[in-house]
Design a protein around this motif. Structure first.
Motif, short mmCIF file in Angstrom:
data_model
loop_
_atom_site.label_atom_id
_atom_site.label_comp_id
_atom_site.label_asym_id
_atom_site.label_seq_id
_atom_site.Cartn_x
_atom_site.Cartn_y
_atom_site.Cartn_z
N ASP A 42 0.81 -1.22 0.00
CA ASP A 42 0.00 0.00 0.00
C ASP A 42 0.84 1.27 0.00
O ASP A 42 0.35 2.34 0.30
CB ASP A 42 -0.96 0.00 1.20
N ILE A 43 2.14 1.15 -0.31
CA ILE A 43 2.99 2.34 -0.40
C ILE A 43 3.72 2.32 -1.74
O ILE A 43 4.28 1.30 -2.13
CB ILE A 43 4.01 2.41 0.76
N TYR A 44 3.69 3.46 -2.41
CA TYR A 44 4.36 3.58 -3.71
C TYR A 44 5.42 4.66 -3.63
O TYR A 44 5.16 5.76 -3.14
CB TYR A 44 3.34 3.93 -4.80
N ARG B 75 -8.66 6.76 -7.67
CA ARG B 75 -8.27 5.45 -7.13
C ARG B 75 -8.44 4.35 -8.17
O ARG B 75 -9.26 4.48 -9.08
CB ARG B 75 -9.11 5.12 -5.88
N LEU B 76 -7.67 3.30 -7.98
CA LEU B 76 -7.72 2.13 -8.87
C LEU B 76 -8.07 0.91 -8.04
O LEU B 76 -7.32 0.54 -7.13
CB LEU B 76 -6.36 1.95 -9.57
N LYS B 87 -8.70 -5.76 -4.19
CA LYS B 87 -7.77 -4.85 -3.51
C LYS B 87 -7.70 -3.51 -4.24
O LYS B 87 -8.17 -3.37 -5.36
CB LYS B 87 -6.37 -5.47 -3.43
N GLU B 88 -7.07 -2.57 -3.55
CA GLU B 88 -6.76 -1.28 -4.16
C GLU B 88 -5.32 -1.32 -4.66
O GLU B 88 -4.43 -1.87 -4.01
CB GLU B 88 -6.93 -0.15 -3.13
N ILE B 89 -5.08 -0.70 -5.81
CA ILE B 89 -3.74 -0.60 -6.39
C ILE B 89 -3.37 0.88 -6.50
O ILE B 89 -4.22 1.71 -6.84
CB ILE B 89 -3.71 -1.27 -7.78
N GLY B 90 -2.12 1.19 -6.18
CA GLY B 90 -1.63 2.56 -6.39
C GLY B 90 -2.12 3.56 -5.36
O GLY B 90 -2.18 4.75 -5.63
#
Lengths: 356, 349
Positions: A42-44, B75-76, B87-90
């Protein structure tokens, strides 16, 4: 006559006609690990402002990520967010975030580790240099984040990072105030006595010197192309003798000053230096990046290895997005001479390079 | 008087380009209606969350659905083939600010196009960052007033509100760019510039664009561009040379090319934001075509009701009989089951 010829040779050499400058710099062989750092799901990472390792090999990354935000309040608009500071272990495993939800992490510009393993961050938009101890607590602050910003900033560049009153008022353009009021600062370095040198920067065109307690001593430079002047000051490093190396990308040179700011020489033929690093030890080497701007991936981008007298040892890499290519290098860590950490803005990554 | 009349079309053109939402009735005649149903409650949202504007939709080879939407932050989200949230990406990614497109390549990598950060980003199938093309202007330059007037000259590696991304079978990358450039750009698989068609300037000749709003590439490597304000689709060869244009399908909002050996093209004459007077009855439909441009049928109509369309912004057509559409105004994603139909030439192939 003999003196004249000697002088002529010196002039020609200074103008770049020397034999060494004409022969192309040799290519240095190297390998890259472009996926050293592993992130939680969850961290980019975003654009890498700075990357640096401490004495234990812990890696710190100051990155432009998240959402730079303007909040609507009173008649003033408040800007916050947009950058984060992460710590990794020597294998690249994520350890933790430092300074989460900080008041002032907006446009990550650089991170450097001093000999006591303190973590120094430079924020270009908030306009400060912040010394954090190894636990991430702020212990010394130079500069102050502007309270609010103008919307729209119709002044264009510099509108967001303006440090406050006294910015070069009545003085030479870019000379800045005789204090710790910065305008888009870019980098920080120290001499062996602990004096602090700040590259200031993209808005101002000066180097500012402070003692180890943060008391202003002096600053030098203003906007221009003469020796001792800068188009901008994009990076800074100090060698073991206390000489100051200030990258002047707009003038395509590194200027070398003594500890008090007296101009000594200029290192050229290294492109437009966007990042600098000095190796530790007795035979110090300088790494400098001819960083390509984000809009151009078809020229430049290479990194030079240079002796302190300006002799180019060799170069490696070029602009691009593949491993072993570079996209706007903004930071180099060279704690070990042949193992570099390179942080890129436009490619949003850190590469670990091993020179063969 | 003759001179006055001659200038009328030019005036109309200028008017339409100043109003990119202006919609056009399709002129294609005698098109069969394709019956379809919309799957009720297809996507199950995570607890306490809602979709924003459903700007981008795409599926991967497992049938997972990716929705790139404008929520409080852009959001993606990933859902499985049954619509259950995965899930959520990015989350918090620097290249997410104002969604415009999500697409999935043949290796199941996920690509986003963000017009708020001027970036095209490649994520791995499990959502790790792999590559970005374009550059977000640093915040230190301050909030910038919206620019009116001529577009700035286009640059190889800088986008201006890009809109969509696609790939040819060799992995070359094609980007439609966008609201303040008017061009299509080709990069190699590593993101190195190869060629462009068009420029920052809008135009209506073949190979010129006026708001290229959607793009996909077929198995022959031909590039299909939804040339929105020109009310047409353009088909380009792999070197971006214009081959054909399709002007009878209304306003070219978005385009999709199905997978498999026999590919179909889907093209949406999306109804305009707000459904202005006179647009309800004759916009909103999606056309199904052969690669040669033969129109096979159409489906859908403008409606705020479930099953109708309220400004389709993107279609997924991996399976040409299961179309997933994302809509701007009703903040929803619908899965449409089309009644299979034989193509005119299908039996001979």
């Amino acid at each position: 006559m003999k003196r004249f010829i000697t002088l002529l040779c010196a002039v020609l050499a200074a103008a770049g006609f020397g034999v060494a400058a004409q022969s192309p710099a040799p290519e240095l062989m190297f390998d890259s690990n472009p996926s050293l750092l592993t992130m939680p799901d969850d961290i980019y990472l975003g654009e890498i402002g700075g990357v640096a390792a401490n004495s234990k090999g812990d890696i710190y990354v100051y990155t432009r990520t998240g959402h730079p935000t303007i909040s609507i309040g009173t008649s003033r608009a408040f800007a916050h967010g947009g950058s984060r500071l992460f710590q990794f272990d020597r294998t690249g495993k994520f350890v933790r975030e430092l300074g989460k939800d900080s008041y002032g992490m907006m446009v990550a510009q650089q991170v450097r580790i001093d000999p006591q393993d303190n973590v120094w961050i430079v924020d270009q938009m908030a306009g400060y240099v912040n010394k954090l101890d190894a636990q991430g607590r702020p212990v010394l602050m130079l500069g102050r984040k502007p309270e609010s910003i103008n919307v729209p900033a119709n002044a264009g560049r510099g509108g967001g990072g303006e440090g406050g009153p006294g910015r070069g008022r009545g003085g030479l353009p870019g000379a800045g105030a005789q204090s710790d009021v910065f305008n888009r600062p870019t980098d920080v370095a120290w001499d062996s006595a602990g004096n602090i040198f700040v590259a200031d920067g993209m808005g101002n065109a000066r180097v500012a010197k402070f003692d180890s307690k943060g008391v202003f001593i002096k600053s030098w430079g203003s906007r221009g192309a003469e020796p001792g002047m800068f188009a901008n000051v994009t990076a800074i490093a100090v060698d073991a003798q206390g000489n100051v190396y200030a990258a002047d990308a707009g003038n395509k040179r590194i200027q070398v000053f003594d500890n008090s700011g007296t101009f000594k020489s200029a290192i050229t033929n290294v492109g437009a230096p966007g990042a600098l690093c000095l190796t530790p030890g007795t035979n110090q080497m300088l790494y400098v990046s001819n960083s390509n701007p984000p809009e151009d991936f078809d020229s430049g981008g290479e990194i030079y290895k240079v002796r302190l007298d300006g002799t180019i040892v060799g170069k490696f890499g070029k602009a691009g997005k593949r491993p072993k290519e570079f996209g706007t290098v903004n930071s180099i860590d060279c704690r070990t001479e042949n193992t570099l950490l390179v942080g890129e803005l436009a490619n949003m990554r850190v590469q670990k390079l091993t020179l063969r | 008087m003759k001179r006055l009349l001659a200038c009328v079309p030019a005036v109309l053109l200028a008017f339409s380009s100043a109003r990119p939402a202006a919609q056009q009735k399709a002129t294609v005649q005698n098109v069969a209606e394709i019956p379809y149903t919309s799957v009720p409650n297809f996507l199950k949202m995570p607890a306490g969350e809602t979709l924003g504007e459903a700007i981008g939709v795409a599926t991967n080879s497992k049938g997972h659905v990716f929705v790139y939407h404008r929520s409080a932050n852009t959001r993606l989200w990933e859902f499985d083939k049954n619509g259950a949230f995965v899930k959520e990406i990015g989350k918090g990614y620097y290249g997410f600010e104002f969604a415009h497109s999500v697409r999935v390549d043949t290796q199941d990598n996920i690509w986003t196009v963000d017009e708020g950060t001027n970036t095209v980003t490649k994520f791995s199938p499990d959502g790790k960052f792999l590559m970005v093309i374009g550059h977000r202007p640093p915040a230190v330059e301050g909030a910038v007033a919206t620019v009116f007037g001529p577009n700035q000259p286009s640059q190889k590696y800088i986008f201006c509100r890009p809109t969509d991304v696609g790939w040819d079978p060799q992995g070359n990358i094609f980007v439609s760019d966008g609201y303040c450039n008017n061009r299509v750009v080709k990069y190699d698989k590593d993101g190195r510039f190869v060629a462009e068609s068009g420029s920052e300037k809008a135009g209506s000749e073949p190979g010129q664009y006026s708001l290229p709003h959607g793009l996909q590439v077929d198995g022959r490597g031909h590039v299909w561009v939804a040339d929105r304000t020109n009310n047409r689709y353009q088909e380009l060869d792999n070197d971006l040379k214009p081959l054909k244009q399709y002007t009878n399908l209304g306003t070219g909002w978005t385009v999709c090319v199905s997978a498999g050996p026999h590919q179909y093209v889907f093209a949406s004459n999306s109804n305009p934001n707000g459904n202005g007077p006179g647009t309800w009855a004759n916009t909103g439909e999606i056309y199904k075509m052969e690669l040669d441009g033969t129109v096979l049928g159409k489906f859908g109509h403008a409606s705020k009701d479930f099953g109708g369309f309220q400004v389709v912004h993107m279609m997924d057509c991996r399976n040409p009989n299961e179309i997933i559409v994302g809509e701007i105004e009703s903040w929803r994603v619908q899965k449409l089951l089309l009644q299979p139909q034989a193509s005119k030439t299908g039996s001979s192939r």
